[in-house]
Write a protein that holds these residues in place. Structure first.
Motif, PDB file in Angstrom:
ATOM      1  N   PRO A  94       0.815  -1.220   0.000  1.00 20.75           N
ATOM      2  CA  PRO A  94       0.000   0.000   0.000  1.00 20.75           C
ATOM      3  C   PRO A  94       0.848   1.269   0.000  1.00 20.75           C
ATOM      4  N   GLN A  95       0.188   2.400  -0.140  1.00 21.56           N
ATOM      5  CA  GLN A  95       0.895   3.680  -0.057  1.00 21.56           C
ATOM      6  C   GLN A  95       1.254   3.948   1.402  1.00 21.56           C
ATOM      7  N   ARG A  96       2.472   4.411   1.635  1.00 17.21           N
ATOM      8  CA  ARG A  96       2.905   4.703   3.001  1.00 17.21           C
ATOM      9  C   ARG A  96       2.112   5.885   3.546  1.00 17.21           C
ATOM     10  N   HIS A  97       1.703   5.787   4.802  1.00 15.82           N
ATOM     11  CA  HIS A  97       0.849   6.820   5.388  1.00 15.82           C
ATOM     12  C   HIS A  97       1.556   8.177   5.358  1.00 15.82           C
ATOM     13  N   GLY A  98       0.876   9.171   4.757  1.00 11.41           N
ATOM     14  CA  GLY A  98       1.423  10.529   4.723  1.00 11.41           C
ATOM     15  C   GLY A  98       2.514  10.742   3.691  1.00 11.41           C
ATOM     16  N   GLU A  99       2.766   9.735   2.837  1.00 12.32           N
ATOM     17  CA  GLU A  99       3.811   9.853   1.809  1.00 12.32           C
ATOM     18  C   GLU A  99       3.307   9.308   0.474  1.00 12.32           C
ATOM     19  N   TYR A 100       4.075   9.592  -0.583  1.00 15.93           N
ATOM     20  CA  TYR A 100       3.788   8.996  -1.891  1.00 15.93           C
ATOM     21  C   TYR A 100       4.383   7.593  -1.999  1.00 15.93           C
ATOM     22  N   ALA A 101       5.466   7.356  -1.270  1.00 16.49           N
ATOM     23  CA  ALA A 101       6.211   6.101  -1.398  1.00 16.49           C
ATOM     24  C   ALA A 101       5.377   4.895  -0.980  1.00 16.49           C
ATOM     25  N   CYS A 102       5.805   3.716  -1.481  1.00 16.43           N
ATOM     26  CA  CYS A 102       5.068   2.494  -1.178  1.00 16.43           C
ATOM     27  C   CYS A 102       5.607   1.848   0.101  1.00 16.43           C
ATOM     28  N   ASP A 103       4.717   1.218   0.828  1.00 15.74           N
ATOM     29  CA  ASP A 103       5.032   0.555   2.097  1.00 15.74           C
ATOM     30  C   ASP A 103       5.471  -0.880   1.795  1.00 15.74           C
ATOM     31  N   MET A 104       6.760  -1.152   1.991  1.00 13.75           N
ATOM     32  CA  MET A 104       7.324  -2.476   1.670  1.00 13.75           C
ATOM     33  C   MET A 104       7.310  -3.417   2.869  1.00 13.75           C
ATOM     34  N   SER A 105       6.714  -3.001   3.979  1.00 16.11           N
ATOM     35  CA  SER A 105       6.822  -3.786   5.216  1.00 16.11           C
ATOM     36  C   SER A 105       6.228  -5.193   5.083  1.00 16.11           C
ATOM     37  N   TYR A 106       5.142  -5.334   4.307  1.00 15.46           N
ATOM     38  CA  TYR A 106       4.520  -6.658   4.158  1.00 15.46           C
ATOM     39  C   TYR A 106       5.395  -7.598   3.337  1.00 15.46           C
ATOM     40  N   VAL A 107       6.008  -7.070   2.283  1.00 12.90           N
ATOM     41  CA  VAL A 107       6.919  -7.879   1.457  1.00 12.90           C
ATOM     42  C   VAL A 107       8.145  -8.267   2.277  1.00 12.90           C
ATOM     43  N   ASP A 108       8.738  -7.289   2.958  1.00 12.95           N
ATOM     44  CA  ASP A 108       9.933  -7.558   3.770  1.00 12.95           C
ATOM     45  C   ASP A 108       9.638  -8.598   4.848  1.00 12.95           C
ATOM     46  N   SER A 109       8.478  -8.468   5.483  1.00 14.21           N
ATOM     47  CA  SER A 109       8.090  -9.391   6.538  1.00 14.21           C
ATOM     48  C   SER A 109       7.889 -10.807   5.990  1.00 14.21           C
ATOM     49  N   ALA A 110       7.274 -10.909   4.823  1.00  8.66           N
ATOM     50  CA  ALA A 110       7.040 -12.226   4.203  1.00  8.66           C
ATOM     51  C   ALA A 110       8.363 -12.918   3.881  1.00  8.66           C
ATOM     52  N   ILE A 111       9.302 -12.175   3.298  1.00  2.30           N
ATOM     53  CA  ILE A 111      10.605 -12.741   2.947  1.00  2.30           C
ATOM     54  C   ILE A 111      11.368 -13.146   4.218  1.00  2.30           C
ATOM     55  N   ALA A 112      11.309 -12.272   5.239  1.00  5.58           N
ATOM     56  CA  ALA A 112      12.013 -12.557   6.501  1.00  5.58           C
ATOM     57  C   ALA A 112      11.424 -13.778   7.202  1.00  5.58           C
ATOM     58  N   SER A 113      10.113 -13.972   7.111  1.00  4.58           N
ATOM     59  CA  SER A 113       9.456 -15.123   7.752  1.00  4.58           C
ATOM     60  C   SER A 113       9.722 -16.419   6.998  1.00  4.58           C
ATOM     61  N   LEU A 114       9.833 -16.326   5.683  1.00  3.70           N
ATOM     62  CA  LEU A 114      10.031 -17.521   4.852  1.00  3.70           C
ATOM     63  C   LEU A 114      11.487 -17.988   4.853  1.00  3.70           C
ATOM     64  N   ALA A 115      12.421 -17.049   4.795  1.00  7.09           N
ATOM     65  CA  ALA A 115      13.846 -17.356   4.597  1.00  7.09           C
ATOM     66  C   ALA A 115      14.401 -18.448   5.519  1.00  7.09           C
TER      67      ALA A 115
END
Length: 447
Positions: A94-115
């Motif tokens: 999703p869009q990061r709150h209050g910014e234009y940039a995208c929120d990568m936390s879900y992708v990062d969390s998925a990779i960190a949990s799977l690795a």
């Protein structure tokens, strides 16, 4: 040995991808961290409305009578890591709150949990829409943190799903793009997509950066085309032209094409607006922000259309305040054949008129529950006829087929006055005028 596939994240993209992979003949394990979502999917219930998806789930989810049993769901990362040869990451960005940039936390969390659970050779495939450069970073993370090290490869395979056509677009894609670093990753993905490739779907092999850019570039071009015709609608309003005829005429030019040249209240949803903003933000980080300054104007034109619809409604009601005026809104979702109301132009217009004192009643074929939870103070009706009853003006804001087939005469008898504003230029003006309605389309003052 047949490939086994896991799908990480079972929202709109993931649930569709998992069901489609089972349809293509693979053993599939879907993983999510939300218990309610997993329980629903295990019963073959869809967490959102998407034509054809529930039928596909019933065809393959294990435990459902008559199913192939090829599709199961879990919340256990260790089980997913051990099960899959290929792991598709389909989580939200999703869009990061209050910014234009995208929120990568879900992708990062998925990779960190799977690795930590990747103990043997595996391919991790990103499908989420991410800022360019993400794949490089995630590949390095996997190499460092997966027990199998260099035997765990990454690929990027962007999705191009259209809500309402997601099943069709997954099983019969108009193109497949894979960003890879080695022959093994390409070979595995060719195996996964052998059926659609055999049917003629182009298979485009690229590097990581190009694969990441393809999705954002495609969305940016689409947004540009939509905002272009909406800008022409503004000019047509000022010059007493007809944007629908203008679009028809330029659409015959093969270099331009007819698709997405219908002027209206603009685009919304969970993808297009946030993707073009994230693209601008990432270009700025790369020092290429000047290349995408035009997207700021595209975004501005798009958002302006909503306010223009509110003002057009005010003008057609005599130019005064909305206080005491009854307004029927046909459509709540951002597009037809979906129940998605995220950043919906239709609900935005309804909400603006409500805040200015109008008595707004909304009807949508599939989006009512989601609309109610987002805008609980609006009025809601169980049918188009009920929404229109006693209305001073009717706004057509989502181009559902049901609305194109409405009985204009019956609606006219229910309305307080026969005034309809077409925010999607999708209705037939002649049908409505013959039934005694004053019809007005955006960018069509003389139509």
């Amino acid at each position: 040995m047949a490939l086994k596939i896991t799908v990480i994240g079972t929202g709109y993209l993931g649930a569709t991808h998992a069901a489609a992979m089972a349809e293509l003949g693979f053993e599939v394990l879907g993983l999510d961290v939300v218990p309610e979502k997993i329980e629903k999917l295990r019963r073959g219930e869809v967490p959102m409305y998407e034509p054809g998806l529930e039928e596909l789930l019933h065809k393959h989810v294990a435990g459902i009578e008559g199913s192939s049993g090829r599709l199961r769901f879990t919340m256990d990362w260790a089980e997913a890591g051990e099960f899959g040869d290929i792991h598709f990451v389909c989580v939200n960005t999703p869009q990061r709150h209050g910014e234009y940039a995208c929120d990568m936390s879900y992708v990062d969390s998925a990779i960190a949990s799977l690795a930590p659970h990747l103990k043997g050779p595996a391919l991790v495939v990103g499908k989420s829409t991410v800022p360019v450069g993400s794949a490089d970073r995630l590949a390095a993370y996997l190499a460092e943190h997966a027990p199998a090290g260099a035997d765990v490869e990454l690929a990027w395979n962007p999705e191009f799903l259209r809500e309402g056509f997601a099943v069709e677009d997954t099983l019969h894609p108009d193109r497949l793009v894979v960003g890879v670093r080695g022959e093994r990753a390409e070979k595995l993905l060719r195996e996964v997509y052998a059926t659609p490739v055999a049917e003629g779907s182009p298979f485009v092999v690229t590097d990581f950066a190009t694969a990441e850019l393809v999705k954002t570039s495609a969305n940016s071009f689409l947004a540009t085309k939509i905002s272009f015709i909406n800008a022409m609608a503004e000019v047509c309003e000022a010059a007493d032209g007809d944007v629908a005829k203008l679009a028809e005429a330029i659409g015959y030019d093969d270099r331009i094409g007819k698709k997405f040249l219908r002027a209206g209240i603009g685009f919304g949803g969970g993808c297009l607006p946030k993707d073009i903003r994230a693209f601008m933000a990432r270009a700025g980080e790369l020092g290429a922000d000047q290349a995408l300054t035009f997207l700021r104007e595209i975004d501005s034109i798009n958002m302006r259309q909503r306010g223009r619809m509110v003002e057009l409604t005010r003008q057609e009601l005599g130019g005064g305040a909305f206080l005491g005026k009854r307004v029927a809104v046909l459509g709540a979702t951002f597009k037809p054949d979906s129940d998605d109301v995220r950043d919906s132009p239709a609900l935005n217009v309804a909400g603006q008129i409500h805040l200015q004192g109008g008595q707004v009643t909304v009807y949508d074929p599939k989006g009512m529950d989601n609309a109610r939870s987002l805008f609980p103070t609006l009025g809601y009706a169980d049918s188009a006829l009920e929404a229109v009853r006693g209305a001073d003006v009717v706004l057509h804001l989502t181009e559902w087929r049901e609305f194109r087939e409405l009985d204009a005469q019956a609606l006219g008898e229910a309305a307080a006055q026969r005034l309809i504003l077409d925010g999607r230029n999708a209705l037939d003006p002649e049908v409505w005028r013959k039934a005694g309605w004053r019809y007005r389309g955006m960018g069509r003052p003389t139509a």
